[in-house]
Every structure is written in structure tokens, then in C-alpha cells.
Write a protein that holds these residues in place. Sequence first.
Motif, PDB file in Angstrom:
ATOM      1  N   VAL A  11       0.832  -1.216   0.000  1.00 33.66           N
ATOM      2  CA  VAL A  11       0.000   0.000   0.000  1.00 33.66           C
ATOM      3  C   VAL A  11       0.861   1.259   0.000  1.00 33.66           C
ATOM      4  N   ASP A  12       0.316   2.316  -0.620  1.00 30.44           N
ATOM      5  CA  ASP A  12       1.048   3.583  -0.715  1.00 30.44           C
ATOM      6  C   ASP A  12       1.166   4.252   0.656  1.00 30.44           C
ATOM      7  N   ASP A  13       0.129   4.073   1.490  1.00 25.30           N
ATOM      8  CA  ASP A  13       0.039   4.810   2.749  1.00 25.30           C
ATOM      9  C   ASP A  13      -0.727   3.935   3.739  1.00 25.30           C
ATOM     10  N   GLN A  14      -0.066   3.543   4.832  1.00 21.80           N
ATOM     11  CA  GLN A  14      -0.695   2.583   5.756  1.00 21.80           C
ATOM     12  C   GLN A  14      -1.941   3.135   6.443  1.00 21.80           C
ATOM     13  N   SER A  15      -1.927   4.420   6.810  1.00 22.71           N
ATOM     14  CA  SER A  15      -3.102   4.981   7.498  1.00 22.71           C
ATOM     15  C   SER A  15      -4.305   5.014   6.572  1.00 22.71           C
ATOM     16  N   ALA A  20      11.244  -0.808  -6.345  1.00 19.51           N
ATOM     17  CA  ALA A  20      10.679  -1.709  -7.361  1.00 19.51           C
ATOM     18  C   ALA A  20       9.150  -1.715  -7.306  1.00 19.51           C
ATOM     19  N   VAL A  21       8.598  -1.285  -6.163  1.00 17.09           N
ATOM     20  CA  VAL A  21       7.156  -1.450  -5.964  1.00 17.09           C
ATOM     21  C   VAL A  21       6.285  -0.522  -6.822  1.00 17.09           C
ATOM     22  N   PRO A  22       6.568   0.792  -6.837  1.00 19.55           N
ATOM     23  CA  PRO A  22       5.650   1.667  -7.622  1.00 19.55           C
ATOM     24  C   PRO A  22       5.516   1.265  -9.089  1.00 19.55           C
ATOM     25  N   PRO A  23       6.650   1.010  -9.823  1.00 16.22           N
ATOM     26  CA  PRO A  23       6.457   0.588 -11.233  1.00 16.22           C
ATOM     27  C   PRO A  23       5.739  -0.745 -11.369  1.00 16.22           C
ATOM     28  N   TYR A  24       5.974  -1.651 -10.429  1.00 16.15           N
ATOM     29  CA  TYR A  24       5.302  -2.955 -10.451  1.00 16.15           C
ATOM     30  C   TYR A  24       3.797  -2.777 -10.296  1.00 16.15           C
ATOM     31  N   LYS A  25       3.407  -1.971  -9.282  1.00 14.94           N
ATOM     32  CA  LYS A  25       1.972  -1.759  -9.056  1.00 14.94           C
ATOM     33  C   LYS A  25       1.325  -1.040 -10.231  1.00 14.94           C
ATOM     34  N   ALA A  26       2.028  -0.027 -10.761  1.00 17.43           N
ATOM     35  CA  ALA A  26       1.461   0.755 -11.872  1.00 17.43           C
ATOM     36  C   ALA A  26       1.246  -0.132 -13.095  1.00 17.43           C
ATOM     37  N   ALA A  27       2.194  -1.038 -13.351  1.00 15.46           N
ATOM     38  CA  ALA A  27       2.084  -1.905 -14.527  1.00 15.46           C
ATOM     39  C   ALA A  27       0.901  -2.861 -14.392  1.00 15.46           C
ATOM     40  N   LEU A  28       0.647  -3.347 -13.176  1.00 21.14           N
ATOM     41  CA  LEU A  28      -0.524  -4.210 -12.962  1.00 21.14           C
ATOM     42  C   LEU A  28      -1.808  -3.446 -13.228  1.00 21.14           C
ATOM     43  N   VAL A  29      -1.854  -2.192 -12.741  1.00 18.31           N
ATOM     44  CA  VAL A  29      -3.075  -1.386 -12.913  1.00 18.31           C
ATOM     45  C   VAL A  29      -3.317  -1.087 -14.395  1.00 18.31           C
ATOM     46  N   VAL A  30      -2.255  -0.812 -15.153  1.00 14.06           N
ATOM     47  CA  VAL A  30      -2.404  -0.545 -16.593  1.00 14.06           C
ATOM     48  C   VAL A  30      -3.128  -1.711 -17.267  1.00 14.06           C
ATOM     49  N   ASP A  31      -2.745  -2.928 -16.902  1.00 10.34           N
ATOM     50  CA  ASP A  31      -3.354  -4.105 -17.527  1.00 10.34           C
ATOM     51  C   ASP A  31      -4.615  -4.580 -16.807  1.00 10.34           C
ATOM     52  N   GLY A  32      -5.019  -3.849 -15.758  1.00  5.69           N
ATOM     53  CA  GLY A  32      -6.255  -4.185 -15.053  1.00  5.69           C
ATOM     54  C   GLY A  32      -6.143  -5.404 -14.155  1.00  5.69           C
ATOM     55  N   ILE A  33      -4.909  -5.767 -13.784  1.00  9.43           N
ATOM     56  CA  ILE A  33      -4.689  -7.019 -13.039  1.00  9.43           C
ATOM     57  C   ILE A  33      -4.779  -6.780 -11.532  1.00  9.43           C
ATOM     58  N   PRO A  34      -5.672  -7.509 -10.844  1.00 12.10           N
ATOM     59  CA  PRO A  34      -5.831  -7.317  -9.397  1.00 12.10           C
ATOM     60  C   PRO A  34      -4.612  -7.801  -8.616  1.00 12.10           C
ATOM     61  N   ALA A  35      -4.307  -7.079  -7.514  1.00 15.26           N
ATOM     62  CA  ALA A  35      -3.203  -7.469  -6.645  1.00 15.26           C
ATOM     63  C   ALA A  35      -3.582  -8.688  -5.819  1.00 15.26           C
ATOM     64  N   THR A  36      -4.871  -8.788  -5.458  1.00 17.93           N
ATOM     65  CA  THR A  36      -5.341  -9.970  -4.731  1.00 17.93           C
ATOM     66  C   THR A  36      -6.850 -10.077  -4.914  1.00 17.93           C
ATOM     67  N   SER A  37      -7.431 -11.078  -4.294  1.00 23.30           N
ATOM     68  CA  SER A  37      -8.827 -11.408  -4.537  1.00 23.30           C
ATOM     69  C   SER A  37      -9.508 -11.801  -3.236  1.00 23.30           C
ATOM     70  N   PHE A  38     -10.709 -11.240  -2.989  1.00 22.40           N
ATOM     71  CA  PHE A  38     -11.482 -11.589  -1.795  1.00 22.40           C
ATOM     72  C   PHE A  38     -12.800 -12.238  -2.209  1.00 22.40           C
ATOM     73  N   GLN A  39     -13.254 -13.163  -1.374  1.00 20.71           N
ATOM     74  CA  GLN A  39     -14.500 -13.867  -1.684  1.00 20.71           C
ATOM     75  C   GLN A  39     -15.675 -13.249  -0.930  1.00 20.71           C
ATOM     76  N   VAL A  40     -16.802 -13.118  -1.617  1.00 22.76           N
ATOM     77  CA  VAL A  40     -18.029 -12.611  -0.988  1.00 22.76           C
ATOM     78  C   VAL A  40     -19.173 -13.589  -1.285  1.00 22.76           C
ATOM     79  N   ASP A  41     -20.241 -13.497  -0.431  1.00 26.86           N
ATOM     80  CA  ASP A  41     -21.379 -14.395  -0.639  1.00 26.86           C
ATOM     81  C   ASP A  41     -22.337 -13.840  -1.676  1.00 26.86           C
ATOM     82  N   ASN A  42     -22.461 -12.494  -1.702  1.00 26.79           N
ATOM     83  CA  ASN A  42     -23.414 -11.863  -2.624  1.00 26.79           C
ATOM     84  C   ASN A  42     -22.740 -10.669  -3.284  1.00 26.79           C
ATOM     85  N   LEU A  43     -22.193 -10.904  -4.458  1.00 25.70           N
ATOM     86  CA  LEU A  43     -21.379  -9.881  -5.118  1.00 25.70           C
ATOM     87  C   LEU A  43     -22.186  -8.630  -5.452  1.00 25.70           C
ATOM     88  N   ASP A  44     -23.405  -8.821  -5.928  1.00 19.56           N
ATOM     89  CA  ASP A  44     -24.189  -7.653  -6.355  1.00 19.56           C
ATOM     90  C   ASP A  44     -24.540  -6.759  -5.172  1.00 19.56           C
TER      91      ASP A  44
END
Lengths: 116, 130
Positions: free
Chosen positions: B10-14, B62-86
Motif C-alpha cells: 500500500v502507498d500509505d498505511q493509514s 521496485a514497488v511503484p512501477p510494479y503496481k502501476a504496470a498491474l493497474v495498466v493491464d487491469g490485473i488485481p493485486a489480490t482477490s477476496f471472496q463474498v457471498d453476494n457480489l451484487d
Amino acid sequence: MRRARAGFLTCNNFIAYWAPMNDDELDRVFKALGDPTRRRIIDRLRERPRQSLFELCALSVAQDGKALSRQAITQHLDLLEKAGLVQVEWSGRTKLHSLNPAPLREAVRLWLRAHL
Amino acid sequence: MRIYVTSVLVDDQSKAEDFYTRVLGFKVKHDVPLGEHRWLTVVSPENPEGTELLLEPGEHPAVPPYKAALVVDGIPATSFQVDNLDAEYDRLRSLGVSFTVKPLDAGTVRMAVLDDTCGNLIQLVQMKVA
């Protein structure tokens, strides 16, 4: 036949906003179409425009059952973009891809139609 | 061997603490000062003894360019599960969360992707009943 075709061309509104392609550009379109994965990408983008690389990969697995590596899709998208068949726009910091069918119509108009 | 912690950079912990607790609804589990940063983890209230999510400072060059490149391609950093997405999508939208992918069906899951405001895209997934 030939006269009818010529008449159609003069009525084609399309050429009013699309500069005619030269042979190199036509080559790029046919080259881009000469691959089953790239044709699948075109199909996917027609069904659902404005997709990121991630969406294209995730949905191609879900819908075709065939996994495509991100690196492979990146290269295919690059070629499609150079052929003018894929248009890129930015949503915030994310790159989105859409289909631009104009070069396909141009390919028909310039060459394919003569043989149909 | 068990996976007890996983992390997002994360960019900023608070700011991240606020987003991951107040907005997403996780609870702080550990908050230990470590120099200028913190060992800051959150857990799901649905599973407080489960795997922790470390909100890890992304200061390495190394982190900022890595994160930016993922965002450019729309790639999530991680994934959470929910019961009712909508329902979750509506709730988060009402809290001002921005989504890069609205809920859509993708094979065996229904998924969406949101912006965590800390430089990451996060995927939400609902498993479809077979």
C-alpha cells in the motif's frame, strides 16, 4: 455488375471519414486476421468493448475454456492495434481495448468485394 | 506448513487502514510499530482466526512501477471472496468505491474489480452454486 459496384462506392459514407488504406496497411489487416487467437480477440471485443488485458484473459478462459497467457494476448493486441483493428483508451490508469471494425470494411471495399 | 498472512503493498498505511476497515469491513488484528511503519494486519470478521492480510508499506523502489504496470493491464493485486457480489457492489458503490470491472459472470464465478485507493486493484469473487 461492375457498374453497380462503382455506384455503391460513390454512395459509401464510410470513406468520407476514413482515409483509404495503402497496400502496407491492407497487409497489416490481413496479417492480423491470419491467426485464430487474434480472430478470437476480435470476436471477444465485439461482444464486449472496453476490456482491459485482465478482462480479456479472464473472460476468454471462462467463455472458450481455453487459457491464453497474458504475454501472448499482449503481443496479439499490439499487432491488432498496429493494424488499426483495436482502439485503446484509458480509464483512469487502466488501458482498455475496443474493436474498430473500420479497417475490416476498408479491406472489403478495397479488395475483398471484387471477389465476392 | 500453513499460510497465516498474505499482503498487499500500500502507498500509505493509514489510508489503507481506513479503506480496508471502514470501507471493506475488515478488522485490525495486529498493529505493531516498526520504525516509521507498522506491522499492520487485518482479518475478516467472518473468520477472525483466519489468514491475515498485511497492509505492507510499498516503499521499495521496485514497488511503484510494479503496481502501476498491474493497474495498466487491469490485473488485481489480490482477490477476496463474498457471498453476494451484487449486494456488496451496491454497498461499496454507496461508500464511493470505484470499480474498474462491474459485476460480471466469468465461468464458475461472478466477479468484479475495485480500486483500493492505495495503488491496487482488488478482485471480488462470488462462487456460483453448481
